[in-house]
Design an enzyme around this catalytic site. Structure first.
Site, PDB file in Angstrom:
ATOM      1  N   VAL A  78      -3.713  -7.184  -2.944  1.00 57.37           N
ATOM      2  CA  VAL A  78      -3.349  -5.862  -2.430  1.00 57.37           C
ATOM      3  C   VAL A  78      -4.455  -4.861  -2.769  1.00 57.37           C
ATOM      4  CG1 VAL A  78      -1.646  -4.006  -2.495  1.00 57.37           C
ATOM      5  CG2 VAL A  78      -0.905  -6.407  -2.714  1.00 57.37           C
ATOM      6  N   VAL A  80      -6.459  -0.949  -1.184  1.00 55.29           N
ATOM      7  CA  VAL A  80      -6.688   0.101  -0.185  1.00 55.29           C
ATOM      8  C   VAL A  80      -8.070   0.686  -0.443  1.00 55.29           C
ATOM      9  CG1 VAL A  80      -5.943   2.340   0.731  1.00 55.29           C
ATOM     10  CG2 VAL A  80      -4.226   0.652   0.014  1.00 55.29           C
ATOM     11  N   TYR A 119       3.718  -0.312  -8.921  1.00 54.20           N
ATOM     12  CA  TYR A 119       4.724  -1.018  -8.127  1.00 54.20           C
ATOM     13  C   TYR A 119       6.175  -0.702  -8.462  1.00 54.20           C
ATOM     14  CZ  TYR A 119       0.776  -3.649  -6.358  1.00 54.20           C
ATOM     15  OH  TYR A 119      -0.401  -4.001  -5.752  1.00 54.20           O
ATOM     16  N   PHE A 410      -2.513 -15.145  -9.893  1.00 59.08           N
ATOM     17  CA  PHE A 410      -2.648 -15.519  -8.494  1.00 59.08           C
ATOM     18  C   PHE A 410      -3.095 -14.304  -7.669  1.00 59.08           C
ATOM     19  CE2 PHE A 410       1.809 -14.631  -9.528  1.00 59.08           C
ATOM     20  CZ  PHE A 410       2.147 -13.628  -8.620  1.00 59.08           C
TER      21      PHE A 410
END
Length: 410
Positions: A78, A80, A119, A410
Site C-alpha cells: 500500500v 500513495v 489503519y 508480507f
C-alpha cells in the site's frame, strides 16, 4: 483506479519502492514479489500515464485460536505518491479492497503497518506483537532441559538452506495450527524464507542453516547469519537469528544452545520472536537480553459473524456485543456470541437482547487472536461493560494459551 496488469507491474512496483524511500530492491527480490503478486487483487490509481498509488492482497490461510486455519486477505504493498497525498486515494483503495474481500467470502483481513497510526480508521487493530532480543553472551548463558544432547539421540548438522527447504517446511507446517497468527505457506512463499540478496546482508554472512534430527527425522531447524567483527581485544561477532522452529522443547533448546555457542561471537540478535518465546526462560539473565516488544500483525474483521464463529474460546462465553463499524456498516449493530472450546455461534442479536459489551470492530480485531485482553482495552476506555461480569467472562474466553505470532512479513 484500475486493476494491475502484468505489463504494468514494473511501473506499479516502482511507485511502491519510491514511497518507501526510492532504493531499488535486488533483482532476485523483485522477481520473487512479481511471482507472488496476485494481479486480480492488485490495483492502484493512475494520473495519466503515471502510477500514483498502489495496493494489493495475498490469499492467505492463517491459524486462529482453536487450531483452525482460515482464509484471510493479506493486505500489502500500500502506498500513495507524495504528489497525490490528501486526496482520498488511500481511503478509496481501502474501500475498494474491503468490499472485494467481503465479496470473496474472506472474514478477515490482516496487514503489517509501516506506521501504526494509519489503519485504525479503517477498522484494523493490533492483533499480535513481536519480541526482539539482543543478548550479551559474555553475561548471559543458556540452560537446556533433558533430552537436548547427542547422548539423548539428538543430532545437529549443518545443511544448505535451499537443499533443506523441504525438511524445514515440514517442521514449520506442523507448527502452524498450534499458534494463532501463523501463516500456512502456499507454494512459492517458501522462497521468501531463503531470499538472501548479498546487498541486504549489512556485513553478515550468507544465510546458514542447522537441522536438528532424532532417529533420522528432522525435528527442528535454525536459520541465521554471522557478522564477523574484531577489535584490539579480539573477536566480537554477532549472530542474527532469522528463525528457530522445533517440534519439542529439547530440540528447541539444543538449537538455541548451538546458536549461543558459535565461536568468535559475543552477541545474539533475535528480532521478530513471539512474546511468549520459551527462550526467555532458557537464558540466565533477562535484563541483559535487552527484551523489546513492538506491534506486529493488524487484524480486521470483515465479517464479524463468520470471523467470530471461525475460532474457538478457551472458556464458555455468552455475550451480546454492540459493534461499531462505520467503514463496513454491514457489521454495525448487536451480535450474540456463544461458544466454548468446541465451537461457536455468532448471529445477529434479537431486538429484545440488551448489549453486554460495546466496542468497535478495531477492538475486536485486537482481541481476535487472543493476544490482547479485552480487559486491557477496557482499561483504555476502548471497551465498555454494559452488564456486570460480561467483561471478565468475554476477556477470559477470547484469550489464547499461546501468544499469537506472525513469523514473517508480507
Amino acid at each position: 483506479m484500475r486493476e494491475l496488469s502484468q505489463s504494468g507491474w514494473e511501473r506499479w512496483y516502482g511507485t511502491l519502492e519510491r514511497a518507501f524511500g526510492g532504493v531499488a530492491e535486488a533483482p532476485e527480490e523483485r522477481e520473487l514479489w512479481n511471482s507472488l503478486t496476485e494481479f486480480e487483487r492488485s490495483f492502484g490509481f493512475w494520473d495519466g500515464e503515471a502510477c500514483v498509488s498502489t495496493a494489493g492482497a495475498f490469499s492467505f490461510r492463517m491459524s486462529v485460536p482453536g487450531g483452525t486455519v482460515v482464509d484471510a486477505a493479506g493486505v500489502t504493498m500500500v502506498s500513495v505518491a507524495a504528489t497525490h497525498r490528501r486526496r482520498g486515494l488511500l481511503t478509496a483503495m481501502m474501500r475498494h479492497q474491503l468490499d472485494d474481500v467481503r465479496e470473496r467470502g474472506e472474514a478477515l483481513a490482516v496487514l503489517t503497518a509501516s506506521e501504526p497510526v494509519i489503519y485504525g480508521r479503517f477498522g484494523y487493530g493490533v492483533g499480535s506483537h513481536q519480541l526482539r532480543l539482543e543478548i550479551d553472551k559474555s553475561r548471559v548463558h543458556l540452560t537446556a532441559p533433558a533430552g537436548a544432547d547427542a547422548a539423548d539421540g539428538l543430532r545437529l548438522r549443518y545443511a544448505d538452506p535451499v537443499e533443506a527447504l523441504a525438511d524445514r517446511e515440514a517442521v514449520y507446517a506442523q507448527r502452524v495450527a498450534g499458534r494463532p497468527g501463523m501463516l500456512a505457506r502456499r507454494p512459492g512463499w517458501e522462497r521468501l524464507i531463503t531470499l538472501d540478496p548479498p546487498g541486504d546482508r549489512e556485513g553478515m554472512s550468507p544465510q546458514q542453516c542447522v537441522l536438528a534430527e532424532r532417529d533420522g527425522e528432522v525435528v527442528g531447524y535454525a536459520l541465521f547469519a554471522v557478522k564477523p567483527e574484531w577489535d584490539f581485544k579480539g573477536a566480537k561477532g554477532t549472530v542474527r537469528v532469522q528463525d528457530v522452529e522445533a517440534l519439542d522443547p529439547a530440540a528447541y533448546a539444543a538449537l538455541w544452545r548451538f546458536v549461543f555457542g558459535i565461536d568468535l561471537t559475543s552477541t545474539v540478535m533475535a528480532p521478530g520472536r513471539p512474546v511468549d518465546d520459551p527462550l526467555v526462560h532458557l537464558v540466565s539473565d533477562m535484563r541483559r537480553s535487552d527484551l523489546r516488544v513492538r506491534d506486529s500483525l493488524y487484524v480486521r474483521l470483515v465479517d464479524v459473524g463468520a470471523a467470530l464463529e471461525a475460532r474457538t474460546y478457551q472458556a464458555p462465553v455468552d455475550v451480546v456485543l454492540d459493534v461499531e463499524d462505520a467503514f463496513c456498516p454491514w457489521n454495525q449493530g448487536r451480535w450474540r456470541l456463544t461458544g466454548d472450546a468446541k465451537g461457536a455461534s455468532c448471529k445477529r442479536a434479537d431486538d429484545d437482547s440488551p448489549a453486554d459489551l460495546a466496542l468497535s470492530v478495531r477492538e475486536l480485531g485486537s482481541a481476535y487472536l487472543g493476544g490482547v485482553p479485552l480487559t486491557q482495552l477496557a482499561g483504555a476506555g476502548r471497551v465498555r461493560e454494559l452488564r456486570q461480569g460480561a467483561l471478565a467472562e468475554a476477556s477470559l474466553a477470547f484469550g489464547s494459551p499461546v501468544a499469537p505470532w506472525l513469523p514473517h512479513g508480507f
